[in-house]
Motif scaffolding. Structure first.
Motif, mmCIF file in Angstrom:
data_model
loop_
_atom_site.group_PDB
_atom_site.id
_atom_site.type_symbol
_atom_site.label_atom_id
_atom_site.label_comp_id
_atom_site.label_asym_id
_atom_site.label_seq_id
_atom_site.Cartn_x
_atom_site.Cartn_y
_atom_site.Cartn_z
ATOM 1 N N GLU A 187 -0.822 22.358 10.009
ATOM 2 C CA GLU A 187 -0.620 23.711 9.476
ATOM 3 C C GLU A 187 -0.225 24.692 10.574
ATOM 4 O O GLU A 187 -0.847 25.753 10.759
ATOM 5 N N ASP A 188 0.788 24.316 11.316
ATOM 6 C CA ASP A 188 1.378 25.143 12.375
ATOM 7 C C ASP A 188 0.432 25.390 13.553
ATOM 8 O O ASP A 188 0.673 26.275 14.380
ATOM 9 N N ARG A 189 -0.627 24.582 13.674
ATOM 10 C CA ARG A 189 -1.521 24.674 14.830
ATOM 11 C C ARG A 189 -1.472 23.356 15.590
ATOM 12 O O ARG A 189 -1.441 22.286 14.990
ATOM 13 N N PHE A 190 -1.471 23.443 16.912
ATOM 14 C CA PHE A 190 -1.489 22.250 17.752
ATOM 15 C C PHE A 190 -2.917 22.005 18.197
ATOM 16 O O PHE A 190 -3.505 22.816 18.923
ATOM 17 N N LEU A 191 -3.508 20.896 17.734
ATOM 18 C CA LEU A 191 -4.908 20.571 18.003
ATOM 19 C C LEU A 191 -4.962 19.557 19.127
ATOM 20 O O LEU A 191 -4.815 18.357 18.920
ATOM 21 N N GLU A 192 -5.177 20.029 20.345
ATOM 22 C CA GLU A 192 -5.051 19.159 21.512
ATOM 23 C C GLU A 192 -6.265 18.247 21.710
ATOM 24 O O GLU A 192 -6.196 17.296 22.494
ATOM 25 N N ASP A 193 -7.366 18.492 21.006
ATOM 26 C CA ASP A 193 -8.548 17.647 21.169
ATOM 27 C C ASP A 193 -8.450 16.341 20.383
ATOM 28 O O ASP A 193 -9.278 15.445 20.572
ATOM 29 N N PHE A 194 -7.466 16.238 19.506
ATOM 30 C CA PHE A 194 -7.294 15.019 18.727
ATOM 31 C C PHE A 194 -6.244 14.118 19.366
ATOM 32 O O PHE A 194 -5.285 14.595 19.986
ATOM 33 N N TYR A 195 -6.429 12.826 19.190
ATOM 34 C CA TYR A 195 -5.482 11.819 19.655
ATOM 35 C C TYR A 195 -5.083 10.981 18.443
ATOM 36 O O TYR A 195 -5.925 10.701 17.587
ATOM 37 N N MET A 196 -3.812 10.586 18.369
ATOM 38 C CA MET A 196 -3.360 9.890 17.167
ATOM 39 C C MET A 196 -2.324 8.820 17.494
ATOM 40 O O MET A 196 -1.470 9.000 18.356
ATOM 41 N N ILE A 197 -2.436 7.712 16.778
ATOM 42 C CA ILE A 197 -1.349 6.730 16.683
ATOM 43 C C ILE A 197 -0.722 6.957 15.321
ATOM 44 O O ILE A 197 -1.292 6.574 14.293
ATOM 45 N N PRO A 198 0.424 7.641 15.237
ATOM 46 C CA PRO A 198 1.012 7.977 13.929
ATOM 47 C C PRO A 198 1.608 6.751 13.255
ATOM 48 O O PRO A 198 2.353 5.989 13.868
ATOM 49 N N ARG A 199 1.278 6.560 11.973
ATOM 50 C CA ARG A 199 1.792 5.407 11.234
ATOM 51 C C ARG A 199 2.230 5.767 9.812
ATOM 52 O O ARG A 199 2.955 4.993 9.191
ATOM 53 N N ARG A 200 1.796 6.909 9.285
ATOM 54 C CA ARG A 200 2.214 7.293 7.935
ATOM 55 C C ARG A 200 3.710 7.635 7.942
ATOM 56 O O ARG A 200 4.207 8.254 8.883
#
Length: 406
Positions: A187-200
């Motif tokens: 939602e237009d915010r960059f959440l730097e505390d999260f880490y993700m392997i994008p797959r969707r």
């Protein structure tokens, strides 16, 4: 299970580039054989495991909460035991979230100590996200995580983003080594505390191209196309360390006169050059070559990311066939991506190794470069076709060329 889990120990993939990497992969395979993994939770074991994990991790969810999450979906809680031992000594847990749960995770309304049932999927439902809740895998038990991730790579889970958090530098490094991208846009915010392997599919569609994921501030771990002398120096440093330093390849064989007639991909981890790949383009096929990953980064996914980025670049250029040479002992690494032996190709030798020819058939990207493109796109910087270039921006200047008078 913790409000601020420190590390998710998702297993690394060996790059497959050297005999050392092959030995590491064999060591991991043997370690995995020493561990039994099950998702059959015995409720009486939960308090004991949480007490042992809490001494290391900190505050965790209550036993009744863990049992409830497991009853909702058995794949959420996995128990690890040393082979031959009756009682589990470690675990890995995940919150399998629906779309609302994924959003609640990012906006802070998901209660990580007592996750709301309406955000969790049951076993027959496909999740939108797999959040690594907590893991406690002392010693050899960490090898069991590979087995859990195999489950999460199955078709039922393959399109769910894998998400984790870390609040320590050690945890950050562990995330990066294991292929996570730092920071999530929500939602237009960059959440730097999260880490993700994008797959969707929708997540992947919104991503930067695989060959253009590096940014020195926002994405210090990623890949970019080499467009300047400084990056060529980084490529030369990586290849010198790997091929000349480790494999004693003669200088004239490694730097063979083709580097200035090729496209190079550079992988960086924390802005440090970690690996590279060279691509050369011919009439109706592209050729991948000179894949190298520095020794200290071989437990990361860098080699895999470089191959996938190279294939993506070839697709964007409109190619349908990719050609390459694989060392005989490393052919399985390339087969992982769909490469197959070239028909009628015989093994051949150079630089003291035996190689085989391999081919992959691909489909061009839907946005592949073509003569139908806007002319500005075709003059953008190599590998940055998704961003307006300097010549394109120059069109905004007040002075414009006038059409010649006839």
């Amino acid at each position: 299970m913790s409000a601020t889990p420190q590390n998710s120990l998702l297993a690394a993939n060996a790059s497959g580039l050297t005999a050392e990497a092959a030995l590491e992969a064999e060591r991991m395979r043997r370690a995995a054989a020493m561990v039994t993994v099950t998702n059959r939770l015995e409720p009486s074991e939960v308090p004991r495991l949480l007490e042992a994990a809490g001494r290391v991790i900190g505050r965790l969810a209550a036993p009744e909460t863990v049992i409830r999450v497991a009853e909702k979906n058995a794949d959420a809680i996995w128990l690890f035991a040393r082979r031959g031992k009756a009682r589990p000594e470690g675990f890995m847990s995940a919150l399998l979230l629906n779309q609302s749960g994924r959003s609640a995770l990012f906006d802070g309304t998901l209660n990580l100590l007592d996750p709301q049932n309406e955000y969790l999927v049951s076993q027959h439902e496909r999740p939108a996200a797999i959040y690594v809740w907590a893991s406690f895998t002392p010693g050899v038990l960490a090898a069991g995580i590979n087995r859990v991730m195999d489950r999460f790579d199955s078709p039922h889970y393959a399109e769910a983003d894998v998400i984790s958090t870390s609040f320590t530098m050690r945890g950050h490094r562990a995330m990066v080594r294991r292929g996570f991208e730092q920071g999530v846009w929500h939602e237009d915010r960059f959440l730097e505390d999260f880490y993700m392997i994008p797959r969707r599919p929708e997540t992947l569609a919104a991503r930067l191209p695989r060959y253009a994921t590096h940014h020195p501030v926002q994405h210090p771990t990623g890949i970019r196309v080499v467009t300047g002398f400084d990056d060529m120096m980084r490529v030369a440093a990586v290849r010198s360390a790997v091929y000349i330093g480790e494999q004693a390849c003669p200088y004239d064989e490694e730097f063979d006169g083709n580097d200035l007639a090729a496209t190079h991909l550079l992988a960086l981890i924390g802005n440090e050059p970690a690996g590279c790949m060279r691509l050369r383009f011919f009439g109706d096929f592209a050729k991948l070559e000179r894949l190298a990953v520095r020794k200290e980064f071989r437990k990361s996914r860098t080699a895999f990311d470089l191959v996938r980025a190279s294939v993506a670049l070839c697709k964007e250029k409109g190619y349908r066939r990719i050609y390459g040479h694989a060392r005989e002992d490393l052919l399985p690494f390339w087969q992982h991506f769909g490469f197959r032996l070239k028909e009628n190709g015989a093994p051949f030798a150079f630089s003291d190794h035996v190689f085989v020819e391999m081919i992959d058939t691909i489909e061009p990207s839907p946005t592949a470069l073509s003569l139908k493109d806007d002319p500005y796109r075709l003059i953008r910087t190599e590998g940055v076709w998704h961003v307006p270039g300097p010549l394109e921006l120059s069109a905004a200047r007040a002075a414009h060329l006038q059409s010649p008078q006839i």
